[in-house]
Design a protein around this motif. Structure first.
Motif, PDB file in Angstrom:
ATOM      1  N   GLU A 157       0.850  -1.182   0.000  1.00 29.91           N
ATOM      2  CA  GLU A 157       0.000   0.000   0.000  1.00 29.91           C
ATOM      3  C   GLU A 157       0.888   1.236   0.000  1.00 29.91           C
ATOM      4  O   GLU A 157       1.788   1.367   0.836  1.00 29.91           O
ATOM      5  CB  GLU A 157      -0.903  -0.008   1.233  1.00 29.91           C
ATOM      6  CG  GLU A 157      -1.905   1.113   1.275  1.00 29.91           C
ATOM      7  CD  GLU A 157      -2.817   0.997   2.485  1.00 29.91           C
ATOM      8  OE1 GLU A 157      -3.859   1.657   2.487  1.00 29.91           O
ATOM      9  OE2 GLU A 157      -2.480   0.247   3.427  1.00 29.91           O
ATOM     10  N   GLY A 158       0.649   2.129  -0.961  1.00 34.70           N
ATOM     11  CA  GLY A 158       1.420   3.360  -1.008  1.00 34.70           C
ATOM     12  C   GLY A 158       2.904   3.133  -1.215  1.00 34.70           C
ATOM     13  O   GLY A 158       3.737   3.872  -0.675  1.00 34.70           O
ATOM     14  N   GLY A 159       3.267   2.101  -1.987  1.00 36.81           N
ATOM     15  CA  GLY A 159       4.678   1.832  -2.252  1.00 36.81           C
ATOM     16  C   GLY A 159       5.412   1.157  -1.109  1.00 36.81           C
ATOM     17  O   GLY A 159       6.625   0.956  -1.165  1.00 36.81           O
ATOM     18  N   GLN A 160       4.686   0.772  -0.049  1.00 35.89           N
ATOM     19  CA  GLN A 160       5.275   0.089   1.093  1.00 35.89           C
ATOM     20  C   GLN A 160       4.556  -1.234   1.320  1.00 35.89           C
ATOM     21  O   GLN A 160       3.373  -1.381   0.995  1.00 35.89           O
ATOM     22  CB  GLN A 160       5.166   0.958   2.351  1.00 35.89           C
ATOM     23  CG  GLN A 160       5.882   2.300   2.260  1.00 35.89           C
ATOM     24  CD  GLN A 160       7.395   2.156   2.218  1.00 35.89           C
ATOM     25  OE1 GLN A 160       7.964   1.281   2.866  1.00 35.89           O
ATOM     26  NE2 GLN A 160       8.060   3.015   1.439  1.00 35.89           N
ATOM     27  N   ALA A 161       5.282  -2.211   1.892  1.00 35.62           N
ATOM     28  CA  ALA A 161       4.688  -3.506   2.222  1.00 35.62           C
ATOM     29  C   ALA A 161       4.647  -3.655   3.738  1.00 35.62           C
ATOM     30  O   ALA A 161       5.612  -3.343   4.428  1.00 35.62           O
ATOM     31  CB  ALA A 161       5.495  -4.642   1.594  1.00 35.62           C
ATOM     32  N   ARG A 162       3.508  -4.115   4.239  1.00 36.50           N
ATOM     33  CA  ARG A 162       3.388  -4.336   5.678  1.00 36.50           C
ATOM     34  C   ARG A 162       2.775  -5.704   5.936  1.00 36.50           C
ATOM     35  O   ARG A 162       2.046  -6.256   5.094  1.00 36.50           O
ATOM     36  CB  ARG A 162       2.537  -3.251   6.329  1.00 36.50           C
ATOM     37  CG  ARG A 162       1.078  -3.217   5.882  1.00 36.50           C
ATOM     38  CD  ARG A 162       0.374  -2.021   6.496  1.00 36.50           C
ATOM     39  NE  ARG A 162      -1.012  -1.894   6.069  1.00 36.50           N
ATOM     40  CZ  ARG A 162      -2.042  -2.302   6.781  1.00 36.50           C
ATOM     41  NH1 ARG A 162      -1.844  -2.878   7.962  1.00 36.50           N
ATOM     42  NH2 ARG A 162      -3.284  -2.135   6.342  1.00 36.50           N
ATOM     43  N   VAL A 163       3.106  -6.262   7.107  1.00 42.10           N
ATOM     44  CA  VAL A 163       2.569  -7.567   7.490  1.00 42.10           C
ATOM     45  C   VAL A 163       1.126  -7.374   7.929  1.00 42.10           C
ATOM     46  O   VAL A 163       0.846  -6.648   8.881  1.00 42.10           O
ATOM     47  CB  VAL A 163       3.392  -8.199   8.625  1.00 42.10           C
ATOM     48  CG1 VAL A 163       2.765  -9.518   9.061  1.00 42.10           C
ATOM     49  CG2 VAL A 163       4.828  -8.422   8.166  1.00 42.10           C
ATOM     50  N   LEU A 164       0.217  -8.032   7.225  1.00 44.66           N
ATOM     51  CA  LEU A 164      -1.206  -7.916   7.544  1.00 44.66           C
ATOM     52  C   LEU A 164      -1.651  -9.040   8.480  1.00 44.66           C
ATOM     53  O   LEU A 164      -2.406  -8.813   9.417  1.00 44.66           O
ATOM     54  CB  LEU A 164      -2.027  -7.953   6.253  1.00 44.66           C
ATOM     55  CG  LEU A 164      -3.439  -7.398   6.323  1.00 44.66           C
ATOM     56  CD1 LEU A 164      -3.405  -5.904   6.597  1.00 44.66           C
ATOM     57  CD2 LEU A 164      -4.180  -7.654   5.021  1.00 44.66           C
ATOM     58  N   VAL A 165      -1.176 -10.260   8.212  1.00 40.62           N
ATOM     59  CA  VAL A 165      -1.523 -11.425   9.032  1.00 40.62           C
ATOM     60  C   VAL A 165      -0.289 -12.294   9.166  1.00 40.62           C
ATOM     61  O   VAL A 165       0.462 -12.458   8.195  1.00 40.62           O
ATOM     62  CB  VAL A 165      -2.653 -12.267   8.374  1.00 40.62           C
ATOM     63  CG1 VAL A 165      -3.098 -13.376   9.322  1.00 40.62           C
ATOM     64  CG2 VAL A 165      -3.831 -11.410   7.987  1.00 40.62           C
ATOM     65  N   GLN A 166      -0.082 -12.848  10.359  1.00 40.82           N
ATOM     66  CA  GLN A 166       0.980 -13.835  10.513  1.00 40.82           C
ATOM     67  C   GLN A 166       0.625 -14.786  11.644  1.00 40.82           C
ATOM     68  O   GLN A 166      -0.150 -14.444  12.544  1.00 40.82           O
ATOM     69  CB  GLN A 166       2.331 -13.174  10.782  1.00 40.82           C
ATOM     70  CG  GLN A 166       2.457 -12.500  12.140  1.00 40.82           C
ATOM     71  CD  GLN A 166       3.862 -11.999  12.381  1.00 40.82           C
ATOM     72  OE1 GLN A 166       4.608 -11.733  11.451  1.00 40.82           O
ATOM     73  NE2 GLN A 166       4.237 -11.881  13.632  1.00 40.82           N
ATOM     74  N   SER A 167       1.206 -15.984  11.581  1.00 39.41           N
ATOM     75  CA  SER A 167       0.955 -16.983  12.611  1.00 39.41           C
ATOM     76  C   SER A 167       2.132 -17.950  12.657  1.00 39.41           C
ATOM     77  O   SER A 167       2.641 -18.370  11.614  1.00 39.41           O
ATOM     78  CB  SER A 167      -0.337 -17.749  12.320  1.00 39.41           C
ATOM     79  OG  SER A 167      -0.535 -18.792  13.257  1.00 39.41           O
ATOM     80  N   GLY A 168       2.563 -18.292  13.864  1.00 37.12           N
ATOM     81  CA  GLY A 168       3.584 -19.312  14.054  1.00 37.12           C
ATOM     82  C   GLY A 168       5.005 -18.885  13.762  1.00 37.12           C
ATOM     83  O   GLY A 168       5.917 -19.710  13.816  1.00 37.12           O
ATOM     84  N   LEU A 169       5.241 -17.605  13.453  1.00 33.63           N
ATOM     85  CA  LEU A 169       6.595 -17.142  13.166  1.00 33.63           C
ATOM     86  C   LEU A 169       7.280 -16.727  14.463  1.00 33.63           C
ATOM     87  O   LEU A 169       6.704 -15.993  15.272  1.00 33.63           O
ATOM     88  CB  LEU A 169       6.564 -15.965  12.179  1.00 33.63           C
ATOM     89  CG  LEU A 169       5.773 -16.200  10.884  1.00 33.63           C
ATOM     90  CD1 LEU A 169       5.963 -15.036   9.938  1.00 33.63           C
ATOM     91  CD2 LEU A 169       6.196 -17.493  10.220  1.00 33.63           C
ATOM     92  N   GLN A 170       8.518 -17.162  14.640  1.00 30.41           N
ATOM     93  CA  GLN A 170       9.191 -16.979  15.923  1.00 30.41           C
ATOM     94  C   GLN A 170      10.367 -16.002  15.850  1.00 30.41           C
ATOM     95  O   GLN A 170      10.855 -15.560  16.876  1.00 30.41           O
ATOM     96  CB  GLN A 170       9.685 -18.331  16.439  1.00 30.41           C
ATOM     97  CG  GLN A 170       8.547 -19.339  16.636  1.00 30.41           C
ATOM     98  CD  GLN A 170       9.053 -20.730  16.929  1.00 30.41           C
ATOM     99  OE1 GLN A 170      10.247 -20.995  16.833  1.00 30.41           O
ATOM    100  NE2 GLN A 170       8.142 -21.617  17.292  1.00 30.41           N
ATOM    101  N   ILE A 171      10.818 -15.686  14.654  1.00 30.68           N
ATOM    102  CA  ILE A 171      11.976 -14.802  14.496  1.00 30.68           C
ATOM    103  C   ILE A 171      11.529 -13.551  13.763  1.00 30.68           C
ATOM    104  O   ILE A 171      10.697 -13.604  12.865  1.00 30.68           O
ATOM    105  CB  ILE A 171      13.101 -15.498  13.699  1.00 30.68           C
ATOM    106  CG1 ILE A 171      13.483 -16.819  14.376  1.00 30.68           C
ATOM    107  CG2 ILE A 171      14.330 -14.592  13.589  1.00 30.68           C
ATOM    108  CD1 ILE A 171      14.492 -17.632  13.604  1.00 30.68           C
ATOM    109  N   LYS A 172      12.076 -12.413  14.160  1.00 31.74           N
ATOM    110  CA  LYS A 172      11.747 -11.154  13.513  1.00 31.74           C
ATOM    111  C   LYS A 172      12.136 -11.200  12.037  1.00 31.74           C
ATOM    112  O   LYS A 172      13.172 -11.741  11.666  1.00 31.74           O
ATOM    113  CB  LYS A 172      12.473 -10.009  14.216  1.00 31.74           C
ATOM    114  CG  LYS A 172      12.105  -8.638  13.685  1.00 31.74           C
ATOM    115  CD  LYS A 172      12.859  -7.548  14.440  1.00 31.74           C
ATOM    116  CE  LYS A 172      12.525  -6.180  13.857  1.00 31.74           C
ATOM    117  NZ  LYS A 172      13.276  -5.100  14.537  1.00 31.74           N
TER     118      LYS A 172
END
Length: 598
Positions: free
Chosen positions: A225-240
């Motif tokens: 959105e607007g030339g940027q990407a952001r995390v909308l949904v996540q599950s089970g991820l343990q590392i940044k």
């Protein structure tokens, strides 16, 4: 007698074999189980030929090899083994083969020279062979026995082919059932999504759908959105997530495994970023990356792992994930559009309110001034504008006429115009001169507005009787007095008209502090004088095709052609010609005041 008895036995044996074939065929058809069908063929053949060793090899199309599917005797421990020999399938026309005809296949199975291979086939497909090893059999296989086994093989081949078709139909039906179930789920989710008004609610529902529908607990959904990407949904991820730009994931052209996505990096930099993301996703046990596209543009990327049972997602299940993500993206765009519409509606309401307030600042009805005919109009280029004019009666019986043009348009210009109007009315009540009041307004505007905001301003006090103008021009377009020559008649084409500009005053308001006092000037009106006060929206009106400005020259021409008309008629003639010239397209606010001395 012996000959007759022998014939009877042969006839009875033939009938028995026919019944055996018919019953076997019926049992095989009813079974539809490939393992039962092959095992039945093997056991009947062993019993009929009185041998202990036999096997069935099944051809695997496209793999150029056979697998030992069933075995008895010395072949029993070889079940599941592969034979790499591939005969020329198109040349296999016979029902029975001996070692001299398929020597390599016989050698691969270590069959004796007395062994026999019965061809398993239909009219269109080669299935494999029934291999008989007649070890411990004293006599050769008779023609009648061979015919029986060959017919049994034909029946088996037909039922095996039917069984395979049945299994394939069951797989297709299962896939169709799965598709119907997925479509029903997507339909229900779509109805739920359409009722949602927030992106957070969409995100939560997507997460629960993946967890509940596919039992997937590791996934990541990025939205652009607007030339940027952001995390909308996540599950089970343990590392940044890595610091590398996630937009590189949006260049992936299709669904692919994480380990292969680095193949699509362009330059060295994007390859490094893709490798960093591939490493991160692999560490998080994300196995597939799916780009989500809308109108040819990738708006989202979803990375997804295996099911919680460890089972990989099937192609149909990946299709479901992609369809779900597409639904989410479409509804995000819907919500954003709805929010934008609501904001626009609110903004329009605020503009309408501001316009109503602004119209209240302009004179609703022009006062009657003895000896003068006055007409005026204000047309904003937008819903609210920065042009201003006013005309009101003073306590001493005179009138104050003012016209101004605030830089810019819209709400900021209208707010500055409102401040100007308030100061004019406040100063009109005070015992101050016109020039001093102009300096006061200038200092206030200079001190309280940004450097790019200023005002061109002209105001004049019309003395009682409507004859004398006392004015200050602060950088505004010069009002023009059109005065007919006293010696000529206006009805004659050669009548001379003097054009006098009212320009004395000083700098425009707000540009600099008042370092020197503004100059005040006087002008005495004579009968039939016409004074035109205007903003640059009149002279700078643009032709839509040539981009030529209307110009001061055209303005003077239309006034000269209507000097014998009333103030209202002169005003209407100017507006009509400006509108015709610009095709009613307005890039700037337009204000016009016409005063005619009676």
């Amino acid at each position: 007698m012996n000959g007759s008895s022998s014939n009877d036995r042969a006839l009875q044996l033939g009938r028995f074999e026919q019944r055996t074939l018919l019953e076997t065929g019926r049992d095989l058809i009813e079974s539809q189980d490939p393992a039962f069908i092959l095992n039945n063929l093997l056991l009947i053949s062993l019993g009929k030929l009185r041998v202990s060793s036999a096997c069935i090899i099944v051809h695997r199309p496209g793999e150029d090899r056979y697998v030992i599917s069933k075995g008895k005797g010395r072949f029993s421990h070889l079940e599941g083994q592969m034979l790499t020999h591939e005969p020329e399938i198109g040349s296999l026309k016979k029902g029975v083969y001996h070692s001299s005809e398929l020597p390599e296949l016989f050698e691969g199975l270590e069959l004796s020279k007395d062994a026999v291979m019965f061809h398993l086939r239909t009219s269109t497909h080669h299935i494999g062979f029934l291999c008989i090893e007649p070890t411990f059999r004293s006599e050769a296989i008779t023609t009648q026995e061979q015919d029986f086994i060959e017919n049994l093989c034909l029946i088996t081949s037909a039922t095996l082919s039917s069984s395979r078709m049945f299994e394939e139909l069951k797989k297709i039906n299962r896939r169709l059932d799965r598709k119907v179930h997925d479509l029903d789920s997507l339909f229900e989710l779509s109805k739920d999504f359409n009722q949602m008004q927030s992106i957070d609610e969409l995100s939560r529902t997507m997460k629960f759908a993946l967890l509940g529908q596919l039992f997937v607990n590791r996934f990541l959904f990025l939205f652009k959105e607007g030339g940027q990407a952001r995390v909308l949904v996540q599950s089970g991820l343990q590392i940044k997530a890595p610091e590398h730009n996630p937009l590189v994931l949006f260049d992936i052209p299709r669904v692919m495994a994480v380990e292969t996505m680095t193949e699509f990096g362009g330059n060295r930099s994007s390859k490094d970023e893709l490798e960093a993301w591939a490493t991160y996703l692999s560490q998080q046990k994300i196995h597939y990356v799916l780009p989500v596209q809308s109108q040819g543009e990738t708006l989202g990327v979803i990375g997804i792992g295996n099911k919680s049972t460890g089972q990989a997602l099937a192609v149909d299940e990946l299709d479901f994930v992609l369809s779900l993500a597409n639904l989410v993206v479409l509804n995000i765009k819907r919500i954003q559009l709805l929010q934008e519409q609501l904001l626009n509606q609110q903004f329009q309401k605020e503009l309408e309110l501001a316009r109503t307030i602004q119209e209240g600042l302009l004179p609703k009805k022009l006062p009657t001034i003895e000896g003068l005919d006055v007409a005026a109009i204000n047309i904003p280029s937008k819903q609210i504008g920065g042009d201003y004019f006013d005309l009101f009666r003073l306590n001493d019986g005179g009138h104050l006429l003012s016209i101004a043009d605030v830089t810019g348009k819209g709400v900021p210009a209208a707010l500055l115009m409102a401040n100007l109007q308030a100061m004019i009315h406040a100063l009109a009540l005070q015992d101050t001169t016109l020039e001093a009041a102009t300096g006061t307004i200038n200092d206030f505007i200079y001190t309280n507005t940004p450097a790019d905001k200023f005002i061109t301003f002209f105001w004049t006090k019309i003395e009682a009787g409507g004859k004398t103008l006392k004015f200050v021009n602060a950088g505004h377009d010069h009002p023009i007095v059109f005065r007919s020559n006293k010696t000529d008649s206006m009805d004659e084409p050669n009548a001379q008209v003097e054009q006098i500009e009212l320009k004395e005053g000083g700098l425009l308001l707000g540009a600099l502090p008042t370092l020197a006092p503004y100059m005040v000037s006087y002008f005495t009106l004579e009968a039939n004088d016409v004074v035109i006060f205007f903003t640059d929206g009149v002279t700078e009106a643009m032709h839509p095709t040539t981009e030529e400005e209307y110009s001061l020259k055209r303005l003077k021409k239309v006034v000269l052609g209507h000097l014998d008309k009333t103030a209202e008629e002169i005003k209407n003639a100017i507006i009509s010609e400006v509108n015709e010239f610009s095709n009613h397209i307005r890039f700037d606010d337009l204000t016009l005041i016409v005063v005619k001395k009676e």
